[in-house]
Design a protein around this motif. Structure first.
Motif, mmCIF file in Angstrom:
data_model
loop_
_atom_site.group_PDB
_atom_site.id
_atom_site.type_symbol
_atom_site.label_atom_id
_atom_site.label_comp_id
_atom_site.label_asym_id
_atom_site.label_seq_id
_atom_site.Cartn_x
_atom_site.Cartn_y
_atom_site.Cartn_z
ATOM 1 N N LYS A 119 70.760 -7.855 -4.935
ATOM 2 C CA LYS A 119 71.011 -6.437 -5.375
ATOM 3 C C LYS A 119 69.803 -5.532 -5.174
ATOM 4 O O LYS A 119 69.884 -4.511 -4.598
ATOM 5 C CB LYS A 119 71.465 -6.583 -7.038
ATOM 6 C CG LYS A 119 72.315 -5.234 -7.277
ATOM 7 C CD LYS A 119 72.907 -5.496 -8.666
ATOM 8 C CE LYS A 119 74.258 -6.105 -8.555
ATOM 9 N NZ LYS A 119 74.680 -5.934 -10.190
ATOM 10 N N LEU A 120 68.522 -6.018 -5.594
ATOM 11 C CA LEU A 120 67.422 -5.323 -5.436
ATOM 12 C C LEU A 120 67.008 -5.118 -4.132
ATOM 13 O O LEU A 120 66.885 -4.286 -3.509
ATOM 14 C CB LEU A 120 66.396 -5.905 -6.091
ATOM 15 C CG LEU A 120 66.203 -5.760 -7.713
ATOM 16 C CD1 LEU A 120 65.313 -6.671 -8.343
ATOM 17 C CD2 LEU A 120 65.896 -4.488 -8.206
ATOM 18 N N GLY A 121 67.217 -6.158 -3.061
ATOM 19 C CA GLY A 121 67.054 -6.382 -1.879
ATOM 20 C C GLY A 121 67.756 -5.119 -1.098
ATOM 21 O O GLY A 121 67.394 -4.530 -0.276
ATOM 22 N N LEU A 122 69.163 -5.293 -1.456
ATOM 23 C CA LEU A 122 70.050 -4.187 -0.680
ATOM 24 C C LEU A 122 69.725 -2.637 -1.218
ATOM 25 O O LEU A 122 69.676 -2.019 -0.283
ATOM 26 C CB LEU A 122 71.336 -4.493 -0.925
ATOM 27 C CG LEU A 122 71.834 -6.013 -0.441
ATOM 28 C CD1 LEU A 122 73.383 -6.213 -0.643
ATOM 29 C CD2 LEU A 122 71.733 -5.997 0.990
ATOM 30 N N ALA A 130 78.616 -2.814 6.185
ATOM 31 C CA ALA A 130 78.900 -3.875 7.029
ATOM 32 C C ALA A 130 77.934 -5.051 7.326
ATOM 33 O O ALA A 130 77.858 -6.196 7.145
ATOM 34 C CB ALA A 130 79.649 -3.610 8.717
ATOM 35 N N ALA A 131 76.655 -4.513 7.414
ATOM 36 C CA ALA A 131 75.283 -5.244 7.716
ATOM 37 C C ALA A 131 75.101 -5.873 5.996
ATOM 38 O O ALA A 131 74.623 -6.904 6.134
ATOM 39 C CB ALA A 131 74.287 -4.395 8.114
ATOM 40 N N ALA A 132 75.252 -4.847 4.695
ATOM 41 C CA ALA A 132 75.197 -5.325 3.728
ATOM 42 C C ALA A 132 75.923 -6.362 3.252
ATOM 43 O O ALA A 132 75.596 -7.429 2.612
ATOM 44 C CB ALA A 132 75.361 -4.398 2.763
ATOM 45 N N GLU A 133 77.214 -6.530 4.074
ATOM 46 C CA GLU A 133 78.250 -7.673 3.630
ATOM 47 C C GLU A 133 77.650 -9.014 4.273
ATOM 48 O O GLU A 133 77.585 -9.983 3.688
ATOM 49 C CB GLU A 133 79.705 -7.254 4.121
ATOM 50 C CG GLU A 133 80.636 -8.162 3.436
ATOM 51 C CD GLU A 133 82.030 -7.930 4.077
ATOM 52 O OE1 GLU A 133 82.790 -8.632 4.498
ATOM 53 O OE2 GLU A 133 82.309 -6.690 4.389
ATOM 54 N N ALA A 134 77.128 -8.870 5.343
ATOM 55 C CA ALA A 134 76.779 -9.892 6.186
ATOM 56 C C ALA A 134 75.342 -10.384 5.655
ATOM 57 O O ALA A 134 75.533 -11.817 5.481
ATOM 58 C CB ALA A 134 76.459 -9.518 7.820
ATOM 59 N N THR A 135 74.560 -9.824 5.041
ATOM 60 C CA THR A 135 73.437 -10.040 4.390
ATOM 61 C C THR A 135 73.675 -10.785 3.040
ATOM 62 O O THR A 135 73.486 -11.835 2.981
ATOM 63 C CB THR A 135 72.449 -8.770 4.029
ATOM 64 O OG1 THR A 135 72.123 -8.099 5.067
ATOM 65 C CG2 THR A 135 71.236 -9.203 3.392
ATOM 66 N N SER A 136 74.615 -10.226 2.313
ATOM 67 C CA SER A 136 75.174 -10.935 1.066
ATOM 68 C C SER A 136 75.862 -12.304 1.258
ATOM 69 O O SER A 136 75.293 -13.408 0.769
ATOM 70 C CB SER A 136 76.063 -10.087 0.675
ATOM 71 O OG SER A 136 75.749 -9.054 0.183
#
Length: 443
Positions: A119-122, A130-136
């Protein structure tokens, strides 16, 4: 002391010893970017730009977390080398067990806290949805390797402290080799996508840890840490945590210096930021060479102090320093001569290329400007002079901020690169200046 402990004879530091410790680890470190290239290449073939962006963001977050915990490797090397110098086999084993237990506890804590870390990283990176979902997706699998990855620091630290650099290289190569093969297998062949790429790393780290533990424990007198009455010795644990916290603060300051550089570069727009990112690869490669020699210094200096042998200390400082300078000089020269074609390989954007060519001499100079900083870090860690190292790092960082304030408004991005070189020189000079007094206190 038990019969298991015999003082080591005084030892002679030779060129062969220095290179025998440094080169295997250098090659081990060089497999790390190869791994990054494979991950990127597999993600790039998934046909999804968001997957590639998600991997890049996730990798930055993960590297940030695990670079912070590199103190486990460094402190283990120093304390094992000093115990080796004293001929204290019991303490070498005890240091390993303390490091391993610390690694596993911290690794489990990282897994438990991973939702918060993500959460902090994002929030910090603010990627597209879309990139946030892939990172998660990537990070939630990758973080499971936390306990194994940190345990591998303890294993590598113990092996380096014992002077077994070739075994350390073999384990590093095994971890990265399995990772590369599984990345292609899980990510592409089995169509696991970005989750498959993350699972490949978990597999590599876990197998590496199991093999490392088998190798290390084979020579132990007792394979049950809780049979050791001195395992949780209060004074030993206090010394370990003091050493670890000092090295961690130093690492944070170093990461902070690079983050400040990226932040200021960002203000000059995407072309400058991209050119700086390309040129930072030159500094990273120089760092791999110089880190190998810093590791050799840690082992030799730790042993010399453990053995109370001043000639080995002095010659260890001198020879690791000479080789650091030689390799740094060759690296800077190589980048000055071949830098332009390397830039062309790393980017196809004409404006980014031109900007990178312009700053190439200052980026190539980082190897020579930084050689003493890397070398002295190795000496100070091996000697467990962590307070002095931390304080001098903070002083150098203040000098860096002053250089940025003076040079950036005057010279722009050139001033940014000049400030980085000033920071590297300051770190080395401040540490070297404190060396004679600290050495006289010990011997």
């Amino acid at each position: 002391m038990s019969g298991h402990n015999q003082p080591q004879p005084a030892f002679v530091v030779t060129h062969r010893m220095v290179l025998g410790l440094a080169l295997p680890m250098t090659f081990g470190f060089l497999t790390i970017p190869l791994l990054g290239i494979t991950d990127t290449a597999v993600a790039g073939r998934l046909g999804d730009a968001a997957a590639l962006a998600g991997l890049a963001i996730g990798a930055v977050l993960f590297d940030l977390i695990f670079t912070t915990f590199n103190f486990l490797r460094a402190s283990t090397t120093a304390l094992v080398a000093q115990a080796w110098g004293r001929g204290d086999h019991d303490e070498q084993e005890a240091v390993f067990w303390r490091a391993l237990l610390t690694a596993i506890v911290l690794g489990i804590a990282i897994v438990v806290l991973s939702p918060l870390i993500l959460k902090l990283g994002l929030l910090l990176m603010a990627p597209e949805p879309a990139a946030a979902e892939a990172t998660s997706h990537w990070l939630s699998v990758r973080i499971l390797s936390g306990p194994a990855a940190l345990a591998n620091y303890a294993v590598l630290g113990y092996l380096l402290g014992r002077g077994k650099a070739k075994t350390g290289l073999a384990i590093q190569a095994l971890i990265n080799g399995i990772n590369i093969l599984c990345c292609i297998l899980f990510g592409l062949w089995m169509k696991g996508g970005i989750g498959g790429i993350a699972l490949a790393t978990v597999t590599g780290e876990t197998i590496g840890m199991l093999v490392g533990l088998v190798i290390v424990l084979r020579g132990f007198a007792t394979r049950n840490p809780f049979h050791r009455p001195d395992l949780l010795d209060r004074s030993k644990l206090k010394a370990l945590f003091a050493l670890n916290s000092d090295i961690m603060i130093r690492t944070f300051v170093l990461l902070g210096a690079f983050m400040v550089m990226t932040r200021i570069g960002n203000a000059y727009g995407p072309v400058v930021l991209a050119a700086n990112a390309v040129l930072m690869n030159f500094f990273m490669v120089a760092g791999f060479w110089l880190d190998g020699l810093a590791n050799a210094a840690e082992t030799i200096i730790g042993r010399a102090i453990g053995a109370g042998h001043k000639p080995a200390f002095d010659r260890g400082v001198w020879l690791t320093g000479v080789w650091s300078l030689v390799l740094a000089g060759l690296t800077s020269l190589f980048f000055l001569v071949f830098g332009a074609p390397i830039i062309d390989f790393l980017t196809t954007v004409p404006e980014v290329r031109l900007m990178a060519y312009e700053h190439l001499p200052l980026a190539a100079a980082t190897a020579v400007c930084g050689f003493l900083a890397f070398h002295m870090d190795g000496v100070f860690i091996g000697a467990t002079w962590s307070h002095a190292m931390r304080n001098r790092m903070l002083l150098a960082f203040l000098g860096y901020l002053l250089a940025l304030a003076l040079l950036v408004p005057w010279l722009g991005n050139q001033g940014l690169w000049l400030s980085l070189n000033v920071f590297l020189i300051l770190r080395g000079v401040l540490l070297a200046a404190g060396l004679p007094r600290l050495r006289d206190q010990i011997f």
